[in-house]
Write an enzyme that holds these catalytic residues in place. Structure first.
Site, mmCIF file in Angstrom:
data_model
loop_
_atom_site.group_PDB
_atom_site.id
_atom_site.type_symbol
_atom_site.label_atom_id
_atom_site.label_comp_id
_atom_site.label_asym_id
_atom_site.label_seq_id
_atom_site.Cartn_x
_atom_site.Cartn_y
_atom_site.Cartn_z
ATOM 1 N N HIS A 80 41.371 51.112 18.064
ATOM 2 C CA HIS A 80 40.595 49.892 18.295
ATOM 3 C C HIS A 80 41.437 48.622 18.117
ATOM 4 O O HIS A 80 40.941 47.581 17.694
ATOM 5 C CB HIS A 80 39.378 49.818 17.367
ATOM 6 C CG HIS A 80 38.357 50.868 17.625
ATOM 7 N ND1 HIS A 80 37.658 50.971 18.805
ATOM 8 C CD2 HIS A 80 37.908 51.877 16.835
ATOM 9 C CE1 HIS A 80 36.821 51.994 18.724
ATOM 10 N NE2 HIS A 80 36.954 52.570 17.553
ATOM 11 N N LEU A 138 41.201 55.337 25.782
ATOM 12 C CA LEU A 138 40.342 54.166 25.935
ATOM 13 C C LEU A 138 39.080 54.443 25.136
ATOM 14 O O LEU A 138 38.565 55.563 25.154
ATOM 15 C CB LEU A 138 39.993 53.925 27.408
ATOM 16 C CG LEU A 138 41.145 53.517 28.319
ATOM 17 C CD1 LEU A 138 40.676 53.436 29.763
ATOM 18 C CD2 LEU A 138 41.731 52.186 27.882
ATOM 19 N N ASP A 139 38.593 53.437 24.437
ATOM 20 C CA ASP A 139 37.399 53.599 23.612
ATOM 21 C C ASP A 139 36.213 54.051 24.449
ATOM 22 O O ASP A 139 36.158 53.825 25.657
ATOM 23 C CB ASP A 139 37.028 52.270 22.948
ATOM 24 C CG ASP A 139 38.085 51.773 21.974
ATOM 25 O OD1 ASP A 139 38.917 52.582 21.536
ATOM 26 O OD2 ASP A 139 38.059 50.570 21.665
ATOM 27 N N LEU A 140 35.242 54.638 23.784
ATOM 28 C CA LEU A 140 34.008 55.097 24.417
ATOM 29 C C LEU A 140 33.353 53.979 25.213
ATOM 30 O O LEU A 140 32.890 54.187 26.339
ATOM 31 C CB LEU A 140 33.040 55.617 23.343
ATOM 32 C CG LEU A 140 31.666 56.075 23.803
ATOM 33 C CD1 LEU A 140 31.765 57.372 24.581
ATOM 34 C CD2 LEU A 140 30.740 56.252 22.605
#
Length: 166
Positions: free
Chosen positions: A149, A63-65
């Site tokens: 992303h 999961l992205d930051l």
């Protein structure tokens, strides 16, 4: 064939280390943490959140930051592989709030598969528009792959940059 729970297995005359007990952690990853065990840029990691679990576990997926949501961590490599492999078609569902208005035409574009301007080829995906209006849209995106992303890039390509992703 050998059964490690029943048979003594030797490698070069030495017993194979016993199999560790399987550990499964469902973590609600908060924003501001990267989905990795260590980060060369010094950012906070999900490993810090589960450091006291008693076993070395690995995140299944990323999961992205700036994203939050459910993340599985486990020490069972076979399960991780099965969940991540495109061959097994495990759906991943994301909730997003976006700028821009999305509609049925966007859902059809997702269902057909998309090639983004930067050359990324995306498999067919689901886009369910929960609400749409002048202030933006709320959607559910269902993927069977997980490229860098990808949700953000697909929505931006449809004119709806992501404000929030879970």
């Amino acid at each position: 064939r050998a059964d490690p729970d029943r048979d003594e297995i030797l490698v070069d005359g030495y017993p194979l280390a016993p199999r560790a007990e399987a550990v499964y952690i469902l973590l609600n990853k908060p924003r501001g943490y990267v989905s990795t065990l260590s980060d060369e840029r010094g950012r906070r990691t999900v490993a810090e959140l589960v450091a006291d679990c008693g076993s070395r576990v690995y995140p299944v997926g990323r999961l992205d930051l700036d994203s939050e949501g459910l993340l599985l961590l486990t020490n069972e490599g076979g399960l991780a592989h099965d969940l991540l492999s495109p061959r097994h078609h495990v759906d991943k569902v994301y909730y997003a709030r976006t700028d821009g208005t999305l509609d049925e035409e966007d859902s059809r574009a997702f269902a057909a598969g998309m090639t983004l301007g930067d050359g990324l080829v995306c498999q067919p995906a689901g886009l369910e528009v929960l609400s749409a209006g002048p202030a933006g849209s709320e959607v559910l995106v269902t993927l069977r792959e997980g490229k860098f992303h990808q949700v953000k890039r697909m929505l931006a390509a449809r004119g709806a940059p992501v404000r929030y992703l879970k």
